[in-house]
Enzyme design. Structure first.
Site, mmCIF file in Angstrom:
data_model
loop_
_atom_site.group_PDB
_atom_site.id
_atom_site.type_symbol
_atom_site.label_atom_id
_atom_site.label_comp_id
_atom_site.label_asym_id
_atom_site.label_seq_id
_atom_site.Cartn_x
_atom_site.Cartn_y
_atom_site.Cartn_z
ATOM 1 N N ARG A 61 5.778 2.272 -7.299
ATOM 2 C CA ARG A 61 6.629 3.336 -6.772
ATOM 3 C C ARG A 61 8.061 2.830 -6.600
ATOM 4 O O ARG A 61 8.301 1.632 -6.464
ATOM 5 C CB ARG A 61 6.104 3.817 -5.418
ATOM 6 C CG ARG A 61 4.778 4.541 -5.459
ATOM 7 C CD ARG A 61 4.381 5.027 -4.070
ATOM 8 N NE ARG A 61 4.416 3.947 -3.090
ATOM 9 C CZ ARG A 61 5.393 3.749 -2.220
ATOM 10 N NH1 ARG A 61 6.435 4.569 -2.182
ATOM 11 N NH2 ARG A 61 5.341 2.748 -1.358
ATOM 12 N N LYS A 202 0.850 9.630 -4.376
ATOM 13 C CA LYS A 202 1.499 9.425 -3.086
ATOM 14 C C LYS A 202 2.424 10.583 -2.730
ATOM 15 O O LYS A 202 2.693 10.811 -1.541
ATOM 16 C CB LYS A 202 2.270 8.104 -3.088
ATOM 17 C CG LYS A 202 1.358 6.882 -3.094
ATOM 18 C CD LYS A 202 0.344 6.913 -1.932
ATOM 19 C CE LYS A 202 -0.459 5.625 -1.854
ATOM 20 N NZ LYS A 202 -1.535 5.701 -0.824
ATOM 21 N N HIS A 222 -3.734 6.888 6.423
ATOM 22 C CA HIS A 222 -3.777 5.980 5.284
ATOM 23 C C HIS A 222 -4.853 4.940 5.592
ATOM 24 O O HIS A 222 -4.582 3.912 6.211
ATOM 25 C CB HIS A 222 -2.404 5.322 5.103
ATOM 26 C CG HIS A 222 -2.266 4.560 3.828
ATOM 27 N ND1 HIS A 222 -1.430 3.481 3.688
ATOM 28 C CD2 HIS A 222 -2.857 4.725 2.619
ATOM 29 C CE1 HIS A 222 -1.499 3.015 2.457
ATOM 30 N NE2 HIS A 222 -2.365 3.754 1.795
ATOM 31 N N SER A 240 -1.790 -4.167 2.666
ATOM 32 C CA SER A 240 -2.246 -4.969 1.527
ATOM 33 C C SER A 240 -2.540 -6.399 1.955
ATOM 34 O O SER A 240 -1.761 -7.020 2.692
ATOM 35 C CB SER A 240 -1.167 -4.955 0.438
ATOM 36 O OG SER A 240 -1.573 -5.721 -0.672
ATOM 37 N N LYS A 244 -8.991 -4.420 3.529
ATOM 38 C CA LYS A 244 -9.445 -3.044 3.754
ATOM 39 C C LYS A 244 -10.491 -2.603 2.721
ATOM 40 O O LYS A 244 -11.546 -2.071 3.079
ATOM 41 C CB LYS A 244 -8.236 -2.101 3.720
ATOM 42 C CG LYS A 244 -8.560 -0.617 3.876
ATOM 43 C CD LYS A 244 -7.312 0.167 4.238
ATOM 44 C CE LYS A 244 -6.271 0.169 3.140
ATOM 45 N NZ LYS A 244 -6.495 1.191 2.114
ATOM 46 N N THR A 245 -10.194 -2.834 1.450
ATOM 47 C CA THR A 245 -11.133 -2.419 0.399
ATOM 48 C C THR A 245 -12.424 -3.218 0.478
ATOM 49 O O THR A 245 -13.525 -2.660 0.391
ATOM 50 C CB THR A 245 -10.483 -2.593 -0.988
ATOM 51 O OG1 THR A 245 -9.308 -1.781 -1.057
ATOM 52 C CG2 THR A 245 -11.438 -2.169 -2.091
ATOM 53 N N ASP A 259 -8.724 5.469 0.631
ATOM 54 C CA ASP A 259 -7.276 5.383 0.830
ATOM 55 C C ASP A 259 -6.666 6.463 1.727
ATOM 56 O O ASP A 259 -5.756 6.163 2.485
ATOM 57 C CB ASP A 259 -6.579 5.423 -0.534
ATOM 58 C CG ASP A 259 -5.165 4.875 -0.483
ATOM 59 O OD1 ASP A 259 -4.938 3.868 0.215
ATOM 60 O OD2 ASP A 259 -4.274 5.447 -1.122
ATOM 61 N N ARG A 324 -3.564 -1.954 -12.035
ATOM 62 C CA ARG A 324 -4.448 -1.041 -11.282
ATOM 63 C C ARG A 324 -5.457 -0.351 -12.189
ATOM 64 O O ARG A 324 -5.319 -0.333 -13.408
ATOM 65 C CB ARG A 324 -3.617 0.016 -10.553
ATOM 66 C CG ARG A 324 -2.855 -0.521 -9.357
ATOM 67 C CD ARG A 324 -2.150 0.570 -8.591
ATOM 68 N NE ARG A 324 -1.518 0.065 -7.390
ATOM 69 C CZ ARG A 324 -2.054 0.068 -6.179
ATOM 70 N NH1 ARG A 324 -3.261 0.576 -6.007
ATOM 71 N NH2 ARG A 324 -1.409 -0.410 -5.134
#
Length: 533
Positions: A61, A202, A222, A240, A244-245, A259, A324
């Site tokens: 982004r 996003k 989020h 990041s 979390k994942t 997410d 990604r």
């Protein structure tokens, strides 16, 4: 205009000002979109059947080129500044007309989709792309209407995305030739000059972050979410590198989403229909769910093959570290459908504290939870970014500042209200360092972190002794199944106790300094959650 494929006979693109294109391909299947992408030379197939595409100049982004139209609706409600940069309605209208003219002789791919698994709060989206692979991205990332639902589909938000179209900054009011502009009054997003598909994902997240809390008192978050066999929902917040994942991917629990979620009066619901995961250094051993999800219908972005093969080399970062994959959530074997869960019983704030100060698990009261929610703390360690040679504090409001159109205290206040109404446990989990800061101590063992989260989920900490942390005030359990007692109190893991106290004070001061920009808007209840300096 030649319209092709599945759509309502009454529906056209004229409602968004597009009267003429060469061909409009409506709601193509993944197989058809892959065929078009290959014919258009937009990508290549991997040996696993995924479509590999490049995003061009932009591999992430571009936050400084994201704008929100400032008008009567948004002038007083949007949190203006470096995150929400204003642009005029006149500039938006001018760019819109230029984009419409640009599309007149182009083929476009049109997709009708939903954002929000709860039908009471979802957006009906219509996305217009010039690239087939980006339309496949939208198929994967948003929720997919049935053929019957498409017959009378009526969009209430639109995205027009044309990476080849560039703005004229001097005329159009943009910073550069690339742009992403949200118009909350006209319910439209314009994206041009960038091929990074995450701008669409996003962009809609930002829209929901405005509409749901502002108009419906639904908390937008989020975070990732999963659910146990007994219907107990857990939420994981984290920036990041905090895990979390990894920690939300639990084979014993169903995945609601990874997410973006909303919290209503009686449920948690996923905003999306897919996952957009980083794949740098991906292996089946580290992330088996993501690895197995990359198959036909999935997309991999900015990756490269091993020489003379179609096998993806996930260690290759020659294009970007931000490689990604985008795949529909049903590629994950334990995903729940629909992507909805009960009110959460446990919420986890994940931080990778490189200073070795934060306890590995602690319980927060409502004030502390709101304060830490606004703070959104983690730390970057040496090597994560160019120029970082020592650990650095990182704060991102509500664990997603870049996507918040409203002031962070509005989300935090709503978060506190939800906590009080539903008697939720909020835990602060440090997946970072113990026994000293980065360079002296060691990273917290993943098996200990998993054991702590399991203990919290299974109510095994309900009757253990807790002690209040001297500086941060959080409650620290003194025992936890499958975790050595000495690990639970970070000060005890340091050989130099005075050094720990000094480092804890230093980190506490960083929290307080970061919070200064929110203090004028924060209630006394939120401010009382601050550490003691």
């Amino acid at each position: 205009m030649q319209d092709l494929m599945l759509k309502s006979a009454e529906k056209t693109l004229s409602s968004i000002g597009i009267e003429k294109v060469n061909k409009a391909f409506w709601n193509l299947s993944p197989a058809e979109l892959v065929e078009h992408a290959l014919q258009n030379k937009e990508g290549k197939l991997t040996n696993d059947g995924a479509l590999m595409a490049d995003t061009g100049k932009f591999t992430g982004r571009s936050p400084k080129d994201r704008f929100v139209v400032k008008d009567d609706k948004t002038a007083e409600s949007v949190w203006w500044g470096d995150i929400n940069i204003p642009i005029s309605q006149e500039n938006f209208d001018g760019l819109h007309q230029k984009m419409v003219k640009f599309l007149a002789d182009k083929n476009v791919y049109v997709r009708d989709a939903y954002a929000g698994a709860d039908p009471n709060y979802r957006l009906n989206l219509r996305v217009v792309n010039t690239h087939a692979w980006q339309n496949l991205f939208c198929h994967n990332m948003f929720l997919r209407p049935t053929a019957e639902e498409l017959e009378d589909f009526d969009p209430n938000f639109t995205i027009i995305c044309a990476p080849e179209f560039e703005a004229d900054p001097e005329v159009d009011g943009t910073r550069q030739k690339n742009f992403a502009i949200l118009n909350l009054s006209k319910r439209m997003i314009l994206i041009g000059g960038t091929g990074y598909a995450g701008e669409m994902k996003k962009g809609i997240f930002s829209v929901l972050n405005y509409i749901l809390p502002h108009e419906h008192e639904v908390l937008s978050m989020h975070c990732s979410a999963n659910i146990g066999n007994e219907g107990d929902t857990a939420i994981f917040f984290g920036l990041s590198g905090t895990g979390k994942t990894t920690l939300s991917a639990d084979p014993e629990r169903g995945l609601i989403g990874d997410d973006e979620h909303g919290w209503t009066e009686n449920a948690i619901f996923n905003f999306e229909g897919g996952c957009y995961a980083k794949v740098i250094d991906l292996t089946r051993e580290k992330e088996p769910d993501i690895w197995d999800a990359i198959k036909f219908g999935a997309i991999v972005e900015n990756t490269r093959f091993y020489p003379n093969s179609r096998t993806v080399d996930y260690s290759n970062s020659e294009v970007t570290e931000n490689t990604r994959t985008a795949y529909p959530i049903h590629h994950i074997s334990n995903a729940v459908s629909p992507s909805v869960g009960n009110i959460p019983k446990n919420i986890f704030f994940l931080t990778a504290d490189a200073f070795g100060v934060i306890p590995p698990i602690s319980k927060l009261n409502t004030s502390q939870a709101m304060y830490h929610f606004i703070s959104g703390y983690t730390a970057k360690v040496a090597g994560t970014e160019v120029g970082i040679t020592e650990p650095q504090t990182t704060f991102s409001a509500c664990f997603g500042a870049a996507f918040l159109p409203l002031h962070p205290t509005q989300y935090a206040t709503l978060f506190g209200k939800k906590m009080e109404e539903n008697d939720v446990n909020v835990w602060l989990i440090n997946t970072g360092w113990t026994g000293g800061p980065y360079g002296i101590g060691s990273r917290m063992k993943l098996k200990y972190t998993r054991a702590m989260i399991t203990a919290a989920l299974e109510n095994q900490l309900d009757n253990v002794e807790f002690k209040k942390h001297d500086i941060f005030g959080v409650e620290v359990p003194q025992t936890c199944p499958n975790v050595p007692d000495e690990v639970l109190n970070p000060r005890e893991t340091w050989s130099d106790k005075a050094a720990y106290d000094a480092k804890a004070q230093e980190l506490a001061k960083s929290f307080v300094k970061n919070f200064e920009k929110y203090a004028d808007y924060a209630s006394e209840e939120i401010l009382s959650g601050a550490p003691k300096v």
